[in-house]
Design a protein around this motif. Structure first.
Motif, PDB file in Angstrom:
ATOM      1  N   SER A 134       0.907  -1.288  -0.145  1.00 38.25           N
ATOM      2  CA  SER A 134      -0.064   0.127  -0.077  1.00 38.25           C
ATOM      3  C   SER A 134       0.871   1.382   0.041  1.00 38.25           C
ATOM      4  O   SER A 134       0.244   2.303   0.078  1.00 38.25           O
ATOM      5  CB  SER A 134      -1.012  -0.112   1.194  1.00 38.25           C
ATOM      6  N   LEU A 135       2.298   1.144  -0.045  1.00 33.92           N
ATOM      7  CA  LEU A 135       3.177   2.168   0.137  1.00 33.92           C
ATOM      8  C   LEU A 135       2.978   3.004  -1.261  1.00 33.92           C
ATOM      9  O   LEU A 135       2.791   2.335  -2.176  1.00 33.92           O
ATOM     10  CB  LEU A 135       4.608   2.019   0.346  1.00 33.92           C
ATOM     11  N   PRO A 136       3.027   4.386  -1.344  1.00 31.10           N
ATOM     12  CA  PRO A 136       3.198   5.138  -2.379  1.00 31.10           C
ATOM     13  C   PRO A 136       4.525   4.960  -3.319  1.00 31.10           C
ATOM     14  O   PRO A 136       5.568   4.678  -2.722  1.00 31.10           O
ATOM     15  CB  PRO A 136       2.948   6.546  -2.108  1.00 31.10           C
ATOM     16  N   GLN A 137       4.226   4.675  -4.651  1.00 26.73           N
ATOM     17  CA  GLN A 137       5.483   4.364  -5.377  1.00 26.73           C
ATOM     18  C   GLN A 137       6.182   5.511  -5.735  1.00 26.73           C
ATOM     19  O   GLN A 137       7.588   5.445  -6.257  1.00 26.73           O
ATOM     20  CB  GLN A 137       5.012   3.366  -6.769  1.00 26.73           C
ATOM     21  N   GLU A 138       5.692   6.841  -5.920  1.00 30.90           N
ATOM     22  CA  GLU A 138       6.463   7.781  -6.465  1.00 30.90           C
ATOM     23  C   GLU A 138       7.600   8.209  -5.628  1.00 30.90           C
ATOM     24  O   GLU A 138       8.892   8.334  -6.472  1.00 30.90           O
ATOM     25  CB  GLU A 138       5.380   9.217  -6.396  1.00 30.90           C
TER      26      GLU A 138
END
Length: 307
Positions: free
Chosen positions: A194-198
């Protein structure tokens, strides 16, 4: 029956602290809530009251105030159980969190067979603690256990897993780690996905190594999930009983006598329910204190930084 809109537009309903639908929901659930509160609160209140009496089934139960608590806090057996509990909790939780994070990072990658590995991770948490205790008692048996048999195959000396004080504590820690590490893996895996990939993509473009991305980006973002995992395991370790009891029954010589086991021995072998209840509430107070520190210290640090 008046509609929800009619209730919300009337002046009387607008002054109500809860919407009409919420009131109706609480009203319908109130019988079940009352039954659950009675079932939960009555045993807690009764056992808490019992901890202030000399309750040994002799016929009389005089009120003795805090004597049960002071007896235990300054007693040798309680301090041995507390030391065992501290060692068991710190080592088990540390191994489970570190190994759980490492396995979660590995399973999160796109490697062959990872789907099967994720499925197998569900098996240990699904097994009842009593079954785990019996299986590990068999595995660590000195005469016909599988672990010592494997050691003999490689010409290594036998290890008295359940008969030596140090090795007995190691044995129950191994059993606890085996059963609960997969649960940590599943929690951390859900957090990683669920972590943001940016931020990770930007760090990759800037030339950060995998370890730098994990240490400076992934780990800070995973901090809330790690805190939840720590809280769950602290609560669990302070109520661990089945595995330890079936493997060692607190022995040898009290080496695996955790607080729950000690409380059970007081209640059902020494027939001293007052001291047993006092030990249970001391353990509850300690677990709440540790949870308070775990939650309060980061909150104070964040508040000071904000100022």
């Amino acid at each position: 029956m008046p509609s929800v809109a009619q209730h919300t537009v009337s002046g009387r309903r607008r002054r109500s602290p809860l919407p009409y639908t919420w009131q109706r929901g609480y009203l319908l659930a109130s019988p079940a809530l009352l039954v659950m509160l009675a079932i939960l609160l009555y045993p807690l209140g009764y056992s808490f009251t019992m901890s202030f009496f000399r309750w040994d089934l002799s016929g009389s139960a005089p009120f003795i105030g805090m004597a049960n608590y002071t007896d235990e806090l300054f007693g040798r057996q309680f301090n041995q159980a507390l030391r065992n509990q501290t060692i068991f909790s710190i080592i088990s939780i540390t191994i489970e969190v570190v190994a759980g994070m490492a396995i979660a990072v590995l399973v999160n990658g796109k490697l062959r067979g990872m789907r099967l590995a994720r499925t197998l991770l569900l098996v240990p948490p699904m097994i009842a603690p009593a079954v785990v205790g019996l299986n590990f008692r068999w595995l660590f048996n000195t005469q016909y256990g599988l672990v010592d048999a494997l050691l003999r195959m490689f010409n290594l000396p036998d290890i008295p897993w359940l008969n030596h004080p140090t090795w007995a504590l190691v044995s129950v820690i191994v059993a606890d780690v085996w059963q609960n590490t997969p649960l940590m893996v599943l929690l951390f895996l859900a957090g990683l996905q669920s972590l943001p990939q940016e931020p990770l993509e930007a760090a990759t473009v800037d030339g950060a190594t995998p370890w730098q991305r994990f240490w400076h980006i992934v780990l800070p973002l995973m901090r809330p999930i790690i805190m939840i995992a720590l809280m769950l395991r602290i609560i669990d370790t302070f109520r661990t009983f089945d595995v330890v009891w079936l493997m060692t029954q607190g022995g040898p010589g009290g080496a695996t006598n955790l607080l729950t086991v000690y409380s059970y021995l007081l209640a059902f072998q020494a027939v001293d329910f007052g001291h047993a209840a006092a030990v249970s509430y001391i353990a509850l107070g300690m677990s709440l204190f540790v949870l308070g520190l775990l939650y309060g210290i980061p909150w104070l640090i964040a508040k000071r930084r904000a100022i």
